[in-house]
Design an enzyme around this catalytic site. Sequence first.
Site: not given
Length: 349
Positions: A20, A23, A202, A204, A293
């Site tokens: 991740d 990105h 998971h 963010h 996203y």
Amino acid sequence: MTTGDGSARDLRLVDTTLRDGSHAMAHQFTEANVRDTVRALDTAGISLIEVTHGDGLGGSTFNYGFSLVDERVLIKAAAEEARNATIAVLLLPGLGTVTDLRAAADLGAGAVRIATHCTEADVSTQHFTEARKLGLETVGFLMLSHMSEPGALAKQARIMVDAGCQCVYVVDSAGALILEEAGDRIAALVAEVGDTAQVGYHGHQNLSFGVANSVLAYRAGARQIDGSLVALGAGAGNSPTEVLAATFDRLGIRTGVDADVLMDACENIVKPYITRLPVMDRSSIVQGYAGVYSSFLLHAERAAERYQVPAHEILYRVGANKYVGGQEDMIIDIALQLAAEREGSTSFR
């Protein structure tokens, strides 16, 4: 549940810095970055380390962004450095292939995390079947889980588990879930899959709930939780692995992970190579608010610069249109539309 050294643990912390985090790094990890980070994570007691392009096997493309170093080189390097940890790869059906999966296994990967949109679990079945034949540990990712209500999400989890998934994740790809919204989805998955599979989370940090949601996820029955060192990840970043380790330790929840070793790794290994620190700025907050996203952030910022329109306005429209992973090219269309609207407004005045 036991750790790599045989001691008991209540929760498995999984690190996604090298996937991740790709990105946030625009997929520019070097082999040295991967080797150094894997050694540190392995020493700290992390038992599953994810390594691939941010969009998984086969993700190094024009649409998603090219990797600096071929992912196969990075997977092999990671497997060579791990003494106790298992190296995991990400696979998005339709992008990564069964051939890619076999190659990753030959290079030393011991686990695969197969990711689909939260309503499309059925496209993963052949990949789970092949992964089990290869003897890989299998994990299912239901991306953008905020777009599906708990009951519907649980039914998608059942599809993955029936196909051979050993741990199915609620994946808050947009950082949009807030507290009970995360806990309720975890509880629904736990009720659905029972003892046939584990459930993971998971998170963010776009709305700053990644760590809090992770605690609620554990309390609702999740037994695997993702993080990234220094929160390195898409959008405003992931739940920081080092903060998760310290938090769960304070709560008396055994992870088998040494938080001090993780913090050393953050300061001495990861921070020196980070080109862009994750931050909760206007655009990343909009991602969480609008349910966008997280990996769309850099794409939106590039389009904003090219067409001279605000990135956050692009992201608001992406959210309104409910775009999902794989539709990155549509960001250009939105930027062009915003630019045309602005030009028309200026001409009218």
